[in-house]
Design a protein around this motif. Structure first.
Motif, short mmCIF file in Angstrom:
data_model
loop_
_atom_site.label_atom_id
_atom_site.label_comp_id
_atom_site.label_asym_id
_atom_site.label_seq_id
_atom_site.Cartn_x
_atom_site.Cartn_y
_atom_site.Cartn_z
N LYS A 9 0.84 -1.19 0.00
CA LYS A 9 0.00 0.00 0.00
C LYS A 9 0.87 1.25 0.00
O LYS A 9 1.76 1.41 0.85
CB LYS A 9 -0.90 -0.01 1.25
CG LYS A 9 -1.83 1.18 1.35
CD LYS A 9 -2.95 1.12 0.33
CE LYS A 9 -3.71 2.41 0.25
NZ LYS A 9 -4.67 2.42 -0.86
N PHE A 21 0.67 5.40 0.09
CA PHE A 21 -0.17 6.59 0.29
C PHE A 21 0.51 7.79 -0.37
O PHE A 21 1.73 7.81 -0.52
CB PHE A 21 -0.33 6.88 1.79
CG PHE A 21 -1.12 5.85 2.53
CD1 PHE A 21 -2.39 5.49 2.11
CD2 PHE A 21 -0.61 5.23 3.66
CE1 PHE A 21 -3.13 4.55 2.80
CE2 PHE A 21 -1.34 4.28 4.35
CZ PHE A 21 -2.60 3.94 3.91
N PHE A 22 -0.30 8.75 -0.72
CA PHE A 22 0.24 9.99 -1.26
C PHE A 22 -0.09 11.11 -0.29
O PHE A 22 -1.24 11.50 -0.15
CB PHE A 22 -0.35 10.26 -2.66
CG PHE A 22 0.01 9.19 -3.63
CD1 PHE A 22 1.21 9.26 -4.33
CD2 PHE A 22 -0.81 8.09 -3.82
CE1 PHE A 22 1.57 8.25 -5.22
CE2 PHE A 22 -0.45 7.07 -4.69
CZ PHE A 22 0.75 7.15 -5.39
N VAL A 23 0.93 11.54 0.42
CA VAL A 23 0.72 12.52 1.48
C VAL A 23 1.22 13.89 1.05
O VAL A 23 2.35 14.02 0.58
CB VAL A 23 1.44 12.07 2.78
CG1 VAL A 23 1.17 13.04 3.91
CG2 VAL A 23 0.98 10.67 3.16
N SER A 35 -1.77 -1.29 11.18
CA SER A 35 -3.16 -0.83 11.00
C SER A 35 -3.53 -0.79 9.53
O SER A 35 -4.63 -1.15 9.15
CB SER A 35 -3.34 0.55 11.60
OG SER A 35 -3.17 0.47 12.97
N LYS A 73 -6.53 -2.70 7.92
CA LYS A 73 -7.57 -1.96 7.19
C LYS A 73 -7.76 -2.54 5.79
O LYS A 73 -8.87 -2.56 5.27
CB LYS A 73 -7.21 -0.48 7.10
CG LYS A 73 -7.56 0.30 8.37
CD LYS A 73 -7.18 1.75 8.21
CE LYS A 73 -7.38 2.52 9.49
NZ LYS A 73 -6.75 3.84 9.44
N ILE A 93 -11.41 -1.96 4.28
CA ILE A 93 -11.53 -0.50 4.42
C ILE A 93 -10.65 0.21 3.39
O ILE A 93 -11.05 1.20 2.81
CB ILE A 93 -11.15 -0.07 5.87
CG1 ILE A 93 -12.18 -0.60 6.87
CG2 ILE A 93 -11.02 1.44 5.98
CD1 ILE A 93 -11.78 -0.44 8.31
N LEU A 94 -9.46 -0.33 3.17
CA LEU A 94 -8.53 0.27 2.20
C LEU A 94 -8.32 -0.65 1.02
O LEU A 94 -8.31 -1.87 1.16
CB LEU A 94 -7.16 0.54 2.86
CG LEU A 94 -7.08 1.56 3.99
CD1 LEU A 94 -5.64 1.68 4.46
CD2 LEU A 94 -7.60 2.91 3.54
N PHE A 95 -8.14 -0.04 -0.13
CA PHE A 95 -7.85 -0.79 -1.35
C PHE A 95 -6.33 -0.86 -1.50
O PHE A 95 -5.66 0.15 -1.36
CB PHE A 95 -8.48 -0.05 -2.54
CG PHE A 95 -8.65 -0.91 -3.74
CD1 PHE A 95 -9.77 -1.71 -3.87
CD2 PHE A 95 -7.70 -0.94 -4.74
CE1 PHE A 95 -9.94 -2.53 -4.99
CE2 PHE A 95 -7.85 -1.75 -5.85
CZ PHE A 95 -8.97 -2.55 -5.98
#
Lengths: 299, 261
Positions: A12, A14-16, A52, A56, A61-63
């Motif tokens: 996974k 993320f783009f923060v 987490s 998730k 909850i998350l793809f």
């Protein structure tokens, strides 16, 4: 034995956004593991390790950005609706109970949410109330329950729809010793009697020692250790402590690294002296885990 | 459907356990009705709008107040908190619609508060106006049913405000705007007929006018046609708001997945 959870190269990103622009954060990197039916597995790691995020993803909850997973033979992202009915979750600091109402009202509501017929819901709730010893608490407003009592109610709430897989996130956080012990006992019974598979995150080594058969350790988004609790305690000892009390009353405490021989060290220390007492102690599980967190790769 | 009815029942039970909050609202309602009744008698309603007598006005005001005081407190703050803390992600694990859950919570709360507020308010008004009744009191049962539609629409608006925290960080400014919209364009303080024609028509075309004035004014201007118009208008705005809320929730789910919980 069948595998309830199969995770293959799950990742996974993320783009923060921050002041300098958008940053890529690889929260989980190619995580793979399998969990057999009816086992309790500790999913541990330092804060920010990716626990987490992984949970998730497994709870739909998350793809994921890559890889695949199957929970009870279902794809969490494509068969989300079916999966919701077959998994449960307790997130230690997030309550699913109505604060001002007796827990019984929340149980009835949760049964309805999972489309359980009234009669069936009554049977299940009565059984859980009995097993979790909630008879005296069930009609009191949740706000008047102690943290331990409330957590027992939370766990019951997550078991009403009889999930085959239970995700627990810090189930004993903030509880006193007695309440922790009780929760662990009840969860152990759940695994033994109902064959529920549990994937649990916890920073409490007591939870791991008393509840789990296996440990999955994750750090920097990767699984760095996948072993049994017993093996972890034996194989990954960072050091041992030798304490000797001699006949003349003097005392010596020596800490040796795990690759040093205990036998040789004791012979060297004792020499010709007479000893009154000698103990070789393993460090607590917490120290073992802490030493493993410092390593980037264990297995 | 059964699960949504159960959510309403649970929210209704919750209200019974929070009697102090209800009493505080009742107290405010009594003060408000008392002050407005006095105010209305002094300035004389007929001077402003010949269609609205003092009795009609105070009943109109009561119905608006029931809508305002009958809704759950701080729903937008609660949703905003869930958005900001990421807890909303965990709500997605349940086989129930988040928006449906929140709206049913509101409707359940309203189920308990409406009869109590209405009964106490009506008793007080009857006392203050020497037992005089509004022109269309027989429309009260229909109005009560429509008030649930209004509450549903207002709840959808509140859910929108709460979810907007995704972009705004703090939903308070938007809440403030919506609240003022409800008061001014919804006619919860004064009937919309007090406004100039353009503003009246504009207010009626907004969801605020639909949830407020269109329904509450039936107490003195009820005709079957007006009731049908109010119902259709509510239906229209509920569909629009549902669409907007679901779109926002969909974006939120995608954001959670792209940027983390």
């Amino acid at each position: 034995m069948s595998q309830d959870i199969i995770v293959d190269n799950l990742s996974k990103t993320f783009f923060v956004k921050d002041q300098t622009g958008t940053k890529e954060v690889n929260a989980v990197k190619s995580v793979s593991f399998q969990i057999e039916t009816g086992t309790c597995v500790a999913f541990i790691g330092p804060n920010g390790a990716g626990k987490s995020t992984t949970i998730k993803m497994l709870t739909s909850i998350l793809f994921p950005s890559g890889g695949s997973a199957q929970i009870l033979g279902l794809n969490p992202w494509k068969e989300r609706r079916q999966l919701m009915y077959r998994i449960g979750a307790v997130f230690g600091q997030r309550s699913q109970l109505w604060y001002h109402l007796p827990a019984r009202c929340s149980f009835d509501l949760i049964a309805s949410i999972y489309d359980i017929p009234d009669k069936e819901a009554r049977i299940r709730t009565t059984d859980l109330i009995h097993r979790f010893d909630l008879k005296k608490l069930i009609d009191k407003p949740v706000r008047s329950l102690s943290l331990g009592e409330r957590m027992r109610c939370e766990i019951v709430a997550s078991l009403i729809h009889e999930p085959k897989v239970l995700f627990l996130d810090e189930p004993t956080i903030g509880l006193d010793v007695e309440a922790k012990g009780l929760i662990r006992e009840l969860l152990s019974d759940q695994v033994r009697q109902n064959g529920t598979t549990i994937l649990m995150t916890s920073h409490d080594t007591g939870d791991i020692e008393h509840l789990c058969q296996r440990v999955l350790m994750i750090n920097h988004g990767r699984v760095i250790l996948d072993t049994t609790v017993t093996e972890m305690k034996q194989k990954y000892l960072p050091h041992q402590e030798i304490s000797i009390i001699y006949d003349d009353g003097s005392e010596q405490i020596i800490r040796i690294s795990s690759d040093q021989s205990v036998n040789k060290t004791i012979r060297t220390l004792i020499g010709n002296k007479n000893i009154r007492n000698l103990t070789v102690a393993n460090p607590p599980l917490e120290d073992i885990i802490r030493s493993l967190y410092k390593k980037d790769k264990v297995v | 459907m059964k699960k949504y009815i159960r959510i309403m029942l649970t929210a209704a039970s919750d209200q019974i356990f929070r009697i102090k909050s209800l009493l505080a609202r009742l107290f405010l309602l009594i003060i408000m009705l008392f002050v407005f009744n006095l105010f209305w008698n002094i300035i004389g309603s007929e001077k402003i709008d010949s269609n609205i007598s003092a009795v009609n006005f105070i009943w109109y005001l009561l119905l608006g107040a029931v809508l305002q005081f009958g809704r759950p407190e701080g729903l937008h703050r609660q949703i905003e908190g869930e958005v900001r803390s990421g807890d909303i992600a965990y709500r997605m694990m349940r086989p129930v619609s988040f928006i449906g859950y929140k709206c049913c919570e509101s409707l359940g709360t309203f189920c308990v508060r409406l009869p109590i507020l209405l009964f106490v308010g009506a008793a007080l008004i009857t006392f203050l106006t020497d037992g005089a009744l509004p022109d269309q009191i027989q429309a009260l049962p229909i109005i009560i049913v429509l008030l649930f539609g209004s509450m549903f629409l207002l709840s959808l608006g509140t859910v929108f405000v709460g979810l907007s925290a995704l972009y705004l960080q703090d939903s308070l400014p938007l809440f403030w705007l919506v609240q003022k919209g409800e008061y001014i364009l919804g006619g919860l303080f004064f009937p919309l007929t007090f406004y100039p024609d353009e503003l009246f028509r504009f207010a009626l075309a907004t969801p605020f006018g639909s949830a407020g004035y269109n329904v509450t004014s039936l107490i003195y201007r009820y005709t079957p046609e007006q009731a049908i118009t109010a119902t259709l208008s509510l239906g229209f705005w509920i569909s629009i708001m549902l669409g907007i809320d679901y779109l926002l929730f969909f974006i939120l789910k995608r954001k959670v997945s792209v940027n983390g919980g």
